[in-house]
Design a protein around this motif. Structure first.
Motif, PDB file in Angstrom:
ATOM      1  N   LEU A  84      38.296  42.496  34.081  1.00 35.98           N
ATOM      2  CA  LEU A  84      37.117  43.340  34.308  1.00 35.98           C
ATOM      3  C   LEU A  84      37.398  44.811  34.033  1.00 35.98           C
ATOM      4  O   LEU A  84      36.486  45.640  34.144  1.00 35.98           O
ATOM      5  CB  LEU A  84      36.628  43.181  35.751  1.00 35.98           C
ATOM      6  N   GLN A  85      38.652  45.141  33.710  1.00 36.64           N
ATOM      7  CA  GLN A  85      39.062  46.517  33.400  1.00 36.64           C
ATOM      8  C   GLN A  85      38.783  47.467  34.560  1.00 36.64           C
ATOM      9  O   GLN A  85      38.257  48.568  34.393  1.00 36.64           O
ATOM     10  CB  GLN A  85      38.362  47.018  32.129  1.00 36.64           C
ATOM     11  N   ARG A  86      39.161  47.031  35.744  1.00 33.15           N
ATOM     12  CA  ARG A  86      39.014  47.892  36.908  1.00 33.15           C
ATOM     13  C   ARG A  86      40.023  49.033  36.846  1.00 33.15           C
ATOM     14  O   ARG A  86      41.080  48.925  36.229  1.00 33.15           O
ATOM     15  CB  ARG A  86      39.202  47.088  38.192  1.00 33.15           C
ATOM     16  N   SER A  87      39.706  50.134  37.518  1.00 31.69           N
ATOM     17  CA  SER A  87      40.550  51.320  37.468  1.00 31.69           C
ATOM     18  C   SER A  87      41.786  51.148  38.347  1.00 31.69           C
ATOM     19  O   SER A  87      41.866  50.242  39.187  1.00 31.69           O
ATOM     20  CB  SER A  87      39.760  52.544  37.930  1.00 31.69           C
ATOM     21  N   ALA A  88      42.750  52.056  38.149  1.00 28.53           N
ATOM     22  CA  ALA A  88      43.987  51.993  38.930  1.00 28.53           C
ATOM     23  C   ALA A  88      43.717  52.199  40.409  1.00 28.53           C
ATOM     24  O   ALA A  88      44.383  51.599  41.266  1.00 28.53           O
ATOM     25  CB  ALA A  88      44.973  53.046  38.416  1.00 28.53           C
ATOM     26  N   SER A  89      42.738  53.039  40.741  1.00 28.11           N
ATOM     27  CA  SER A  89      42.421  53.263  42.145  1.00 28.11           C
ATOM     28  C   SER A  89      41.887  51.999  42.807  1.00 28.11           C
ATOM     29  O   SER A  89      42.128  51.759  43.995  1.00 28.11           O
ATOM     30  CB  SER A  89      41.398  54.395  42.276  1.00 28.11           C
ATOM     31  N   THR A  90      41.180  51.170  42.044  1.00 29.51           N
ATOM     32  CA  THR A  90      40.687  49.901  42.592  1.00 29.51           C
ATOM     33  C   THR A  90      41.849  48.979  42.927  1.00 29.51           C
ATOM     34  O   THR A  90      41.879  48.357  43.995  1.00 29.51           O
ATOM     35  CB  THR A  90      39.749  49.215  41.592  1.00 29.51           C
ATOM     36  N   PHE A  91      42.827  48.894  42.032  1.00 30.76           N
ATOM     37  CA  PHE A  91      43.989  48.048  42.298  1.00 30.76           C
ATOM     38  C   PHE A  91      44.756  48.551  43.520  1.00 30.76           C
ATOM     39  O   PHE A  91      45.243  47.755  44.327  1.00 30.76           O
ATOM     40  CB  PHE A  91      44.903  48.017  41.075  1.00 30.76           C
ATOM     41  N   ALA A  92      44.860  49.873  43.653  1.00 30.34           N
ATOM     42  CA  ALA A  92      45.572  50.424  44.809  1.00 30.34           C
ATOM     43  C   ALA A  92      44.842  50.096  46.105  1.00 30.34           C
ATOM     44  O   ALA A  92      45.464  49.703  47.106  1.00 30.34           O
ATOM     45  CB  ALA A  92      45.724  51.936  44.647  1.00 30.34           C
ATOM     46  N   ALA A  93      43.518  50.240  46.106  1.00 30.42           N
ATOM     47  CA  ALA A  93      42.742  49.956  47.317  1.00 30.42           C
ATOM     48  C   ALA A  93      42.793  48.478  47.674  1.00 30.42           C
ATOM     49  O   ALA A  93      42.955  48.110  48.848  1.00 30.42           O
ATOM     50  CB  ALA A  93      41.295  50.406  47.121  1.00 30.42           C
ATOM     51  N   VAL A  94      42.678  47.613  46.671  1.00 27.22           N
ATOM     52  CA  VAL A  94      42.743  46.171  46.930  1.00 27.22           C
ATOM     53  C   VAL A  94      44.126  45.785  47.441  1.00 27.22           C
ATOM     54  O   VAL A  94      44.262  44.992  48.386  1.00 27.22           O
ATOM     55  CB  VAL A  94      42.389  45.382  45.658  1.00 27.22           C
ATOM     56  N   GLY A  95      45.170  46.354  46.840  1.00 24.24           N
ATOM     57  CA  GLY A  95      46.520  46.044  47.285  1.00 24.24           C
ATOM     58  C   GLY A  95      46.764  46.444  48.726  1.00 24.24           C
ATOM     59  O   GLY A  95      47.362  45.687  49.506  1.00 24.24           O
ATOM     60  N   THR A  96      46.291  47.632  49.108  1.00 22.52           N
ATOM     61  CA  THR A  96      46.441  48.076  50.494  1.00 22.52           C
ATOM     62  C   THR A  96      45.688  47.155  51.446  1.00 22.52           C
ATOM     63  O   THR A  96      46.189  46.794  52.517  1.00 22.52           O
ATOM     64  CB  THR A  96      45.921  49.515  50.644  1.00 22.52           C
ATOM     65  N   SER A  97      44.488  46.761  51.066  1.00 21.03           N
ATOM     66  CA  SER A  97      43.675  45.891  51.919  1.00 21.03           C
ATOM     67  C   SER A  97      44.338  44.530  52.117  1.00 21.03           C
ATOM     68  O   SER A  97      44.401  44.012  53.241  1.00 21.03           O
ATOM     69  CB  SER A  97      42.285  45.715  51.306  1.00 21.03           C
ATOM     70  N   VAL A  98      44.837  43.951  51.042  1.00 19.92           N
ATOM     71  CA  VAL A  98      45.463  42.629  51.137  1.00 19.92           C
ATOM     72  C   VAL A  98      46.769  42.707  51.923  1.00 19.92           C
ATOM     73  O   VAL A  98      47.099  41.797  52.700  1.00 19.92           O
ATOM     74  CB  VAL A  98      45.686  42.049  49.729  1.00 19.92           C
ATOM     75  N   ASP A  99      47.525  43.786  51.749  1.00 21.74           N
ATOM     76  CA  ASP A  99      48.767  43.937  52.519  1.00 21.74           C
ATOM     77  C   ASP A  99      48.489  43.967  54.019  1.00 21.74           C
ATOM     78  O   ASP A  99      49.225  43.369  54.812  1.00 21.74           O
ATOM     79  CB  ASP A  99      49.483  45.223  52.097  1.00 21.74           C
TER      80      ASP A  99
END
Length: 393
Positions: A84-99
Motif C-alpha cells: 500500500l506504500q504506507r509512509s515510514a511514520s505509519t510503520f513506526a506507529a504500527v510497530g510501537t502499537s504491536v510491541d
C-alpha cells in the motif's frame, strides 16, 4: 444449516456435514452433533459450523485447528502495508502499537504467541499502557489501539487460521476537550533564537525548524531537505516524491512551492556543509548512533521553548498544551498555518503550499494558478532579531 436444542442442563448443536462423494459424484453426508454447556457457547458453535459449511469445509474443534502465530501474522501485515506504500511514520506507529500489545499479552521472544490471545481486554490494556504508563494524550492512545484493531481485522479478513473475530472499542476518546493555542510569529521566532544559542549558531535543528516556520513543512521533511531541492533563481522549493516526512498519499507524490523572502535570505547566507540544507550528516553523525534525527532535535527544541517561556517571550501552552503531548517541533508548522490563516490566506492555498489534499481541485485546478506567491509574501521576517545577524554554523 445447524440447529440448537436444549437437553437437560446442556445444549445440543446438530448439523449435516459432507464427508465425501460416491462413485456417481453425489455428496455423502453424515449427521453430527456436539454438546455445549451454555446457550451462548452453542450459538457460537452454530455460527462456526455454518461458516465452515458455507466455505465448503468440515468443522473442526479449536483444539485441532492450526493457530496463526502473531509474529507471522504481523510479518504478513507489514508486507501488506508495503504494497500500500504506507509512509515510514505509519510503520513506526504500527510497530510501537504491536510491541505494546505483545507486552500486555505477555509475549516473550522465546514463547509462542497464538492469535487466540487477542481479545477486547487486550485492547483496553493497550490503551491504559499508552495513557497511564507512557503518558500519551488520549487521541494518541486511541490511535495506537486503532492500529492493533486494524492489524487484527486484517488477519481475520485474510482468513489466517485461528484468528478470532475482531473486536473494536467504541468508547475511546478521539480528541481532547481543550484545544491547544497556536504560537504567534514572535513566539516561534523567540524559540528559534534560543535554539540558535543552544546550538552555537545555525545548526541542524535551528535550520530545519526555521524552514518549517517559513514553509509549514513537517520537521522530518525540513531536516532532510537538500540544496538541490531549492531554486533560488526562480525562488521555488521542490519536495520530491516520497521525500521523508510525507504522511499522506498526496504528499508522497511531491510538489513545488514558492520560497518566502525571509527563508530565501537565510538560504543565501547559510554555509553549505553537507548535501542537506540542515547539515545533519556532519553535525549529528556521532549522536545519531544513539538518537534519530527527530529525537535529537526534540531534545534541543524543548529547552529552547522553555527558555523562551522563562524569558516571557512565549506561552507554555503553545508547545506544551495541558492534557496533550508536547509538540516542540510541530508548533512551528502550526505557527505558519495559523499565521497565514489570520492574514486571509484560504485553506485551499495553504494546502497547496504544503502538498496537502485539496479535493477535486487537484484534478481541475492547476496548483500554480493559485495565488501562492501572494500567500508566502505574508510570511514575516524574524521578529526581534535579524536572521543574517545571528551567528552561523
Amino acid at each position: 444449516m445447524a440447529s440448537v436444542h436444549r437437553r437437560g442442563d446442556s445444549w445440543i448443536v446438530r448439523w449435516r456435514e459432507q464427508v465425501g462423494v460416491d462413485k456417481r459424484g453425489r455428496p455423502i453426508r453424515t449427521n453430527r452433533q456436539r454438546s455445549c454447556p451454555s446457550k451462548r457457547s452453542a450459538d457460537q458453535l452454530r455460527r462456526e459450523v455454518e461458516e465452515a459449511t458455507a466455505l465448503g469445509r468440515p468443522w473442526t474443534p479449536a483444539s485441532a485447528r492450526q493457530v496463526t502465530d502473531l509474529r507471522d501474522g504481523y510479518a504478513l501485515y507489514l508486507e501488506h502495508l508495503v504494497r500500500l506504500q504506507r509512509s515510514a511514520s505509519t510503520f513506526a506507529a504500527v510497530g510501537t502499537s504491536v510491541d505494546v500489545a505483545y507486552k500486555v499479552m505477555g509475549v516473550r521472544p522465546d514463547s509462542p504467541a497464538p492469535a487466540t490471545l487477542l481479545s477486547r481486554e487486550v485492547l483496553r490494556d493497550v490503551f491504559r499502557e499508552f495513557r497511564e504508563v507512557r503518558k500519551c494524550a488520549a487521541p494518541t492512545a486511541t490511535g495506537r489501539v486503532r492500529n492493533v484493531e486494524r492489524w487484527w481485522a486484517w488477519m481475520h479478513e485474510e482468513e489466517l487460521p485461528g484468528v478470532p473475530s475482531p473486536r473494536k472499542l467504541s468508547d475511546l476518546p478521539t480528541r481532547t476537550a481543550v484545544e491547544a493555542p497556536r504560537p504567534t510569529w514572535a513566539e516561534a521566532d523567540a524559540a528559534i533564537r534560543h535554539l540558535v544559542d543552544l546550538e552555537g549558531g545555525w545548526g541542524p535543528a535551528s535550520r530545519a525548524l526555521w524552514i518549517s516556520r517559513c514553509t509549514g513543512l513537517r520537521y522530518s521533511t525540513c531536516v532532510a531537505l537538500r540544496w538541490d531541492a531549492v531554486d533560488l533563481e526562480r525562488n521555488v522549493l521542490y519536495v520530491r516524491p516520497n521525500d521523508p516526512g510525507a504522511k499522506t498519499s498526496r504528499e508522497r507524490r511531491g510538489w513545488s512551492a514558492p520560497i518566502a523572502e525571509p527563508l530565501r535570505e537565510s538560504l543565501l547566507g547559510w554555509e553549505r556543509v553537507a548535501d542537506s540544507i540542515s547539515g545533519w550528516e556532519v553535525t549529528w553523525r556521532a549522536e545519531l548512533k544513539v538518537h534519530n534525527r527527530r529525537d535529537w532535535a526534540y531534545r534541543l527544541a524543548v529547552p529552547a521553548w522553555e527558555a523562551a517561556e522563562a524569558a516571557g517571550e512565549a506561552r507554555a501552552d503553545v508547545w506544551n498544551p495541558p492534557g496533550r503531548s508536547r509538540r516542540p517541533l510541530h508548533a512551528f508548522r502550526a505557527c505558519w498555518k495559523a499565521g497565514l490563516a489570520q492574514t486571509g490566506v484560504s485553506y485551499e492555498v495553504r494546502q497547496a503550499l504544503v502538498g496537502g489534499d485539496r479535493g477535486a481541485d487537484h484534478a481541475y485546478v492547476d496548483t500554480w494558478s493559485l495565488p501562492l506567491r501572494e500567500a508566502v509574501a505574508n510570511v514575516p521576517a524574524m521578529q526581534g532579531a535579524k536572521v543574517l545577524e545571528l551567528r552561523r554554523r
